[in-house]
Design a protein around this motif. Structure first.
Motif, short mmCIF file in Angstrom:
data_model
loop_
_atom_site.label_atom_id
_atom_site.label_comp_id
_atom_site.label_asym_id
_atom_site.label_seq_id
_atom_site.Cartn_x
_atom_site.Cartn_y
_atom_site.Cartn_z
N PHE A 1 52.79 -11.27 59.04
CA PHE A 1 52.17 -11.77 57.81
C PHE A 1 51.47 -10.63 57.07
CE2 PHE A 1 48.36 -13.50 55.72
CZ PHE A 1 48.96 -14.34 54.80
N VAL A 2 50.74 -9.80 57.82
CA VAL A 2 50.04 -8.68 57.21
C VAL A 2 51.02 -7.68 56.62
CG1 VAL A 2 48.57 -6.68 57.71
CG2 VAL A 2 47.99 -8.92 58.65
N ILE B 1 54.05 -8.21 55.47
CA ILE B 1 54.64 -8.76 54.24
C ILE B 1 53.71 -8.56 53.05
CG2 ILE B 1 55.35 -10.89 53.09
CD1 ILE B 1 56.41 -11.87 55.77
N ILE B 2 52.43 -8.85 53.26
CA ILE B 2 51.45 -8.64 52.19
C ILE B 2 51.35 -7.16 51.83
CG2 ILE B 2 49.01 -8.82 51.59
CD1 ILE B 2 48.84 -11.32 53.25
N ILE B 3 51.35 -6.31 52.86
CA ILE B 3 51.22 -4.88 52.63
C ILE B 3 52.44 -4.33 51.88
CG2 ILE B 3 51.30 -2.66 53.84
CD1 ILE B 3 49.36 -3.91 55.88
N TRP C 1 54.30 -5.95 49.74
CA TRP C 1 54.14 -6.33 48.33
C TRP C 1 53.08 -5.46 47.66
CZ3 TRP C 1 49.69 -8.07 45.94
CH2 TRP C 1 49.85 -8.50 44.62
N LEU C 2 51.98 -5.20 48.36
CA LEU C 2 50.88 -4.43 47.78
C LEU C 2 51.30 -3.00 47.48
CD1 LEU C 2 47.92 -4.33 46.95
CD2 LEU C 2 47.34 -3.78 49.32
N TYR D 1 53.52 -2.98 44.51
CA TYR D 1 52.74 -3.19 43.28
C TYR D 1 52.00 -1.92 42.86
CZ TYR D 1 49.16 -4.90 40.10
OH TYR D 1 48.33 -5.07 39.02
N CYS E 1 57.91 0.70 54.21
CA CYS E 1 57.49 0.00 52.99
C CYS E 1 57.28 0.98 51.84
CB CYS E 1 56.22 -0.80 53.23
SG CYS E 1 56.39 -2.16 54.41
N VAL F 1 44.30 -17.92 57.33
CA VAL F 1 45.24 -17.55 56.26
C VAL F 1 45.11 -18.52 55.09
CG1 VAL F 1 47.68 -17.34 55.65
CG2 VAL F 1 46.86 -16.42 57.83
N TYR G 1 43.85 -17.73 51.17
CA TYR G 1 44.65 -18.10 50.00
C TYR G 1 43.84 -18.97 49.04
CZ TYR G 1 48.45 -20.08 47.24
OH TYR G 1 49.25 -20.47 46.20
N TYR H 1 41.32 -16.81 47.13
CA TYR H 1 41.93 -16.05 46.03
C TYR H 1 42.21 -16.96 44.84
CZ TYR H 1 45.78 -14.12 43.32
OH TYR H 1 46.58 -13.72 42.29
#
Length: 268
Positions: A63-64, A66-68, A70-71, A74, A163, A238, A242, A245
């Motif tokens: 999960f971390v 996947i977020i990383i 994307w980050l 970005y 990544c 988690v 969410y 945010y």
């Protein structure tokens, strides 16, 4: 020549790159801390159901990551937008797109490597915090100790590097398709912001604070933790992040719409 130009550009854009550098540093620290838990033999020896514990930690790590991913993507695209006018000027001066793309890759590679090593130092601190939390769940006493595992370092470097390289290649491919006009005006294009039901979603913010408070109470004052409790705790955490945010962003939108006192300072 390109190396000197890349170094000069990094120094000149240090203010913009500072946010970029700090973000990448925190990304590395977060991955290193979670990967430490996966390979911690001492922690595994204190857990009755080792396979279940490893599965839960791996799920959290995925999960971390996947977020990383994307980050990182970005942040790389964000910096490309910030530098687009400069790159358009280079094209007007006669530089080839391939040369500019290599220059951008070298700049980001240098920043990425620096952020990675700084992130490892910060990751040691996050490692102690995460391990103390997990030992607290197991009702065990944790003594501060630095855990450096070669497998952990390799896994962190692989996830981070993979990544990072994919994000750079994607931006490089996008850059090669842009013409001079698109580069000159890319920095002026605002990101699309979608708003819907913000008045209702702003109540998610206090709800997330309440949920985080309950999770904190369970973490520090809970007596026993079963496998189901740990799984429920991770899922709830988690979910709470969410909600936090979503609620915070909606609250800010509603506050700006109402022209709150903090929106303006003097005549600004």
């Amino acid at each position: 020549m390109l190396a000197k130009l890349a170094f000069r550009n990094v120094k000149r854009s240090a203010r913009d790159y500072l946010v970029y550098f700090l973000t990448m540093t925190f990304v590395t620290a977060l991955m290193f801390a979670f990967n430490t838990v996966i390979f911690s033999k001492d922690l595994q020896g204190r857990v009755s159901d080792v396979d279940m514990m490893q599965m839960l930690i791996i799920l959290a790590t995925v999960f971390v990551v996947i977020i990383i991913a994307w980050l990182i993507n970005y942040m790389v695209r964000f910096m490309l937008g910030k530098r687009s006018r400069e790159f358009g000027t280079y094209l007007l001066l006669g530089m080839r797109k391939k040369t500019i793309a290599r220059l951008y890759m070298r700049e980001n590679a240098a920043l990425g490597m620096g952020a990675f090593f700084c992130g490892l130092v910060l990751g040691i601190l996050l490692q102690q915090i995460l391990l103390s939390i997990l030992y607290g769940m197991l009702q065990e006493t944790y003594h501060l100790q630095i855990v450096l595992d070669l497998r952990c370092l390799l896994m962190t470097a692989s996830c981070y590097g993979g990544c990072y390289i994919l994000a750079l290649l994607r931006c490089s491919r996008k850059f090669r398709k842009m013409n001079i006009r698109e580069l000159m005006y890319a920095g002026q294009q605002n990101e699309e912001i979608r708003e819907s039901h913000e008045a209702l979603k702003k109540w998610l913010f206090p709800a997330s604070i309440l949920l985080l408070f309950l999770l904190g109470y369970k973490l520090f004052f809970g007596e026993t933790w079963s496998t189901g409790d740990i799984l429920l705790f991770l899922v709830s955490l988690v979910f709470a992040i969410y909600l936090f945010y979503m609620g915070l962003s909606s609250w800010i939108v509603c506050y700006v719409r109402k022209k709150g006192s903090a929106v303006y300072k003097g005549e600004n």
